[in-house]
Write a protein that holds these residues in place. Structure first.
Motif, short mmCIF file in Angstrom:
data_model
loop_
_atom_site.label_atom_id
_atom_site.label_comp_id
_atom_site.label_asym_id
_atom_site.label_seq_id
_atom_site.Cartn_x
_atom_site.Cartn_y
_atom_site.Cartn_z
N ARG A 1 -7.94 11.19 -7.33
CA ARG A 1 -7.70 11.24 -8.77
C ARG A 1 -6.60 10.23 -9.05
N LEU A 2 -6.82 9.40 -10.06
CA LEU A 2 -5.93 8.29 -10.30
C LEU A 2 -5.81 8.02 -11.79
N GLN A 3 -4.59 7.85 -12.27
CA GLN A 3 -4.36 7.45 -13.66
C GLN A 3 -3.94 5.99 -13.64
N VAL A 4 -4.66 5.18 -14.41
CA VAL A 4 -4.38 3.74 -14.45
C VAL A 4 -4.29 3.28 -15.90
N PRO A 5 -3.54 2.20 -16.14
CA PRO A 5 -3.50 1.64 -17.48
C PRO A 5 -4.88 1.14 -17.89
N ALA A 6 -5.14 1.09 -19.18
CA ALA A 6 -6.45 0.64 -19.69
C ALA A 6 -6.74 -0.81 -19.30
N SER A 7 -5.70 -1.57 -19.01
CA SER A 7 -5.90 -2.98 -18.64
C SER A 7 -6.44 -3.15 -17.22
N VAL A 8 -6.35 -2.13 -16.39
CA VAL A 8 -6.83 -2.21 -15.01
C VAL A 8 -8.33 -1.99 -14.98
N LYS A 9 -9.05 -2.91 -14.39
CA LYS A 9 -10.52 -2.84 -14.35
C LYS A 9 -11.08 -2.69 -12.94
N LYS A 10 -10.23 -2.89 -11.90
CA LYS A 10 -10.71 -2.82 -10.52
C LYS A 10 -9.76 -2.02 -9.65
N LEU A 11 -10.33 -1.47 -8.56
CA LEU A 11 -9.57 -0.76 -7.55
C LEU A 11 -9.76 -1.45 -6.21
N SER A 12 -8.72 -1.45 -5.41
CA SER A 12 -8.80 -1.93 -4.03
C SER A 12 -8.82 -0.69 -3.14
N VAL A 13 -9.78 -0.63 -2.22
CA VAL A 13 -9.93 0.52 -1.34
C VAL A 13 -9.80 0.06 0.10
N THR A 14 -8.91 0.71 0.87
CA THR A 14 -8.72 0.34 2.27
C THR A 14 -8.69 1.59 3.14
N TYR A 15 -9.12 1.41 4.39
CA TYR A 15 -9.13 2.50 5.37
C TYR A 15 -9.15 1.86 6.75
N VAL A 16 -8.38 2.39 7.69
CA VAL A 16 -8.30 1.82 9.03
C VAL A 16 -9.69 1.82 9.69
N GLY A 17 -10.09 0.66 10.20
CA GLY A 17 -11.38 0.54 10.88
C GLY A 17 -12.55 0.27 9.96
N MET A 18 -12.27 0.17 8.66
CA MET A 18 -13.35 -0.09 7.69
C MET A 18 -13.04 -1.39 6.95
N GLN A 19 -14.08 -2.00 6.42
CA GLN A 19 -13.89 -3.21 5.62
C GLN A 19 -13.32 -2.82 4.25
N SER A 20 -12.28 -3.53 3.84
CA SER A 20 -11.69 -3.27 2.52
C SER A 20 -12.69 -3.64 1.44
N LYS A 21 -12.52 -3.04 0.28
CA LYS A 21 -13.48 -3.27 -0.80
C LYS A 21 -12.76 -3.24 -2.14
N GLU A 22 -13.20 -4.09 -3.06
CA GLU A 22 -12.76 -4.03 -4.44
C GLU A 22 -13.94 -3.54 -5.28
N VAL A 23 -13.68 -2.55 -6.12
CA VAL A 23 -14.75 -1.98 -6.94
C VAL A 23 -14.34 -1.95 -8.40
N ASN A 24 -15.30 -2.12 -9.29
CA ASN A 24 -15.06 -2.00 -10.73
C ASN A 24 -14.90 -0.53 -11.09
N ILE A 25 -13.99 -0.26 -12.00
CA ILE A 25 -13.76 1.12 -12.44
C ILE A 25 -14.80 1.50 -13.49
#
Length: 118
Positions: A33-57
């Motif tokens: 669960r995440l609260q972000v400003p309205a100006s934020v349109k993408k999230l960065s997701v990281t996890y050890v041993g996995m490929q990082s990913k940027e996703v649209n909100i």
């Protein structure tokens, strides 16, 4: 958030808003669960041993994010008692531990495991 290979939840994955806001981590079910400003349109997701990913909100629906395994990244990192280190930067004795190897415990720790709790 789940693994693309087996569909299992990724516990403790880091989710960071790109452009502002505080990061969070996924829970035992891979949810966050995440609260972000309205100006934020993408999230960065990281996890050890996995490929990082940027996703649209998607503000209108629950998000389902899958991460894929990054086989090469785990080969370059060593876990040490006080953090992690790249192989090239590590000095000291090291050994390879395989999943099939039994884990031994000292007699002191076995005794403390049997001690009654009052």
């Amino acid at each position: 958030m789940t693994s693309a290979e087996d569909g299992e939840p990724l516990v403790g994955a880091t989710v960071t808003p790109i452009g502002g806001g505080l990061a969070t981590a996924t829970d035992i079910d891979g949810a966050f669960r995440l609260q972000v400003p309205a100006s934020v349109k993408k999230l960065s997701v990281t996890y050890v041993g996995m490929q990082s990913k940027e996703v649209n909100i998607d503000f209108n629906a629950p998000m389902h994010i899958e991460l894929t395994t990054n086989q090469t990244a785990l080969d370059e990192v060593m876990v040490v008692a006080f953090g992690t280190s790249k192989k090239q930067a590590f000095t000291g004795a090291a050994t390879v531990v395989k999943a099939a190897m039994p884990v031994s415990r000292s007699a002191v720790s076995l005794r403390s495991m049997r001690a009654p709790i009052l």
